[in-house]
Design a protein around this motif. Sequence first.
Motif, mmCIF file in Angstrom:
data_model
loop_
_atom_site.group_PDB
_atom_site.id
_atom_site.type_symbol
_atom_site.label_atom_id
_atom_site.label_comp_id
_atom_site.label_asym_id
_atom_site.label_seq_id
_atom_site.Cartn_x
_atom_site.Cartn_y
_atom_site.Cartn_z
ATOM 1 N N ALA A 77 0.824 -1.214 0.000
ATOM 2 C CA ALA A 77 0.000 0.000 0.000
ATOM 3 C C ALA A 77 0.854 1.260 0.000
ATOM 4 O O ALA A 77 0.355 2.354 -0.309
ATOM 5 N N ARG A 78 2.126 1.132 0.335
ATOM 6 C CA ARG A 78 3.046 2.269 0.384
ATOM 7 C C ARG A 78 4.053 2.233 -0.769
ATOM 8 O O ARG A 78 5.113 2.849 -0.692
ATOM 9 N N ASP A 79 3.711 1.503 -1.797
ATOM 10 C CA ASP A 79 4.503 1.458 -3.037
ATOM 11 C C ASP A 79 5.881 0.844 -2.860
ATOM 12 O O ASP A 79 6.847 1.250 -3.521
ATOM 13 N N PHE A 80 5.990 -0.136 -1.992
ATOM 14 C CA PHE A 80 7.231 -0.898 -1.857
ATOM 15 C C PHE A 80 7.144 -2.145 -2.729
ATOM 16 O O PHE A 80 6.090 -2.785 -2.820
ATOM 17 N N GLU A 81 8.266 -2.506 -3.334
ATOM 18 C CA GLU A 81 8.378 -3.766 -4.057
ATOM 19 C C GLU A 81 9.017 -4.801 -3.134
ATOM 20 O O GLU A 81 10.030 -4.531 -2.497
ATOM 21 N N GLN A 128 13.709 2.034 -5.684
ATOM 22 C CA GLN A 128 13.456 3.200 -4.838
ATOM 23 C C GLN A 128 12.917 2.841 -3.451
ATOM 24 O O GLN A 128 13.339 3.399 -2.450
ATOM 25 N N ARG A 129 11.953 1.943 -3.407
ATOM 26 C CA ARG A 129 11.390 1.469 -2.142
ATOM 27 C C ARG A 129 11.263 -0.044 -2.222
ATOM 28 O O ARG A 129 10.517 -0.568 -3.051
ATOM 29 N N ILE A 130 11.998 -0.749 -1.368
ATOM 30 C CA ILE A 130 11.972 -2.209 -1.410
ATOM 31 C C ILE A 130 11.879 -2.770 0.006
ATOM 32 O O ILE A 130 12.253 -2.118 0.983
#
Length: 353
Positions: free
Chosen positions: A40-44, A97-99
């Motif tokens: 939901a917070r755009d993390f892969e 970017q976000r993982i």
Amino acid sequence: MPLHTPPPSPWWSLERHADRRGFLTTRNRITRAVRTWFAARDFEEVETAALQVSPGNEAHLHAFATEAIGHDGVRSPLYLHTSPEFACKTLLAAGEQRIFSLGKVWRNRERGPLHHPEFTMLEWYRVREPYEALMADCAGLLALAADTAGTRTFRFRDLTMDPFAEPERLTQAEAFDRMAGIDLLATVAADGSTDRDALAAAARAAGIRVAQDDTWADVFSRVLVEKIEPFLGQGRATILCEYPVAEAALARPKPSDPRVAERFELYGCGVELANAFGELTDAAEQRRRFEAEMTEKLRVYGETYPIDEAFLAALAHMPPASGSALGFDRLVMLATGASRIDQVLWVPVAETP
């Protein structure tokens, strides 16, 4: 004739598994909730290789060693990773970017109520975001675990805390002063070097035993373990932050005070839950710190681990980032009220002599 105590039932016995099953099914629900929370917070979510050329270069971490055998029969040493950190940072250098990673890691010489040779680590990174964002993440994950488990209170031994309360923020300097009466930063110079004798004298005055061959780091750790950690995370979680740079091998110095680093640890009910950094991206400085850690490891344990040259090469291209590693099993323990880590593991590692 002497009486013999029968061995405990194996973990898979019907009775013991029935006692553990509620913890385990709650663990599954928390696992699903965590993945949903990050998505939901755009993390892969990423999966990293467990086998690495270096398990990490921290002096007091111990790895499981193995080897790869090539088609030509040549043998090369490999290690089970103690953290997915090197691989995750390399992915940031590659453009992610976000993982986050939720998977198994392995640490040798560790077994007890809060330690297991194989455990699950939740690790996540934010590119170009301050490490204070990770503090908010930690607070959110505490509340998420509690809500999913259907509890308002975290418990461990005789301590409790409210997982929905805003965590307390406490610097290491404040903790040393408040709980041990020690002026910690008086023993740290502007360049990060430390005064062992000054800290040793202050520790002795606080009633801490100091051995003749103890280093500054040894004394620091003893004060932390004896005077500070048992009292953190009571009533609400504690974020213990601003570690001296000598105790933050993978973190960048704080711009406003180079004596301390952008590192914090999250505590609940006296239990360390997470370790987070504003990440160091200076490859030359990281090499220097790794080499210093391995010199200490050789002194204490008579062994070292190789330095991962590919990781250092990637680090030179890594953007500014912040990252955190959280012991997922410990979080589940607090949320379910379990008293031992093996109660929340579906299949514990076999006992060894």
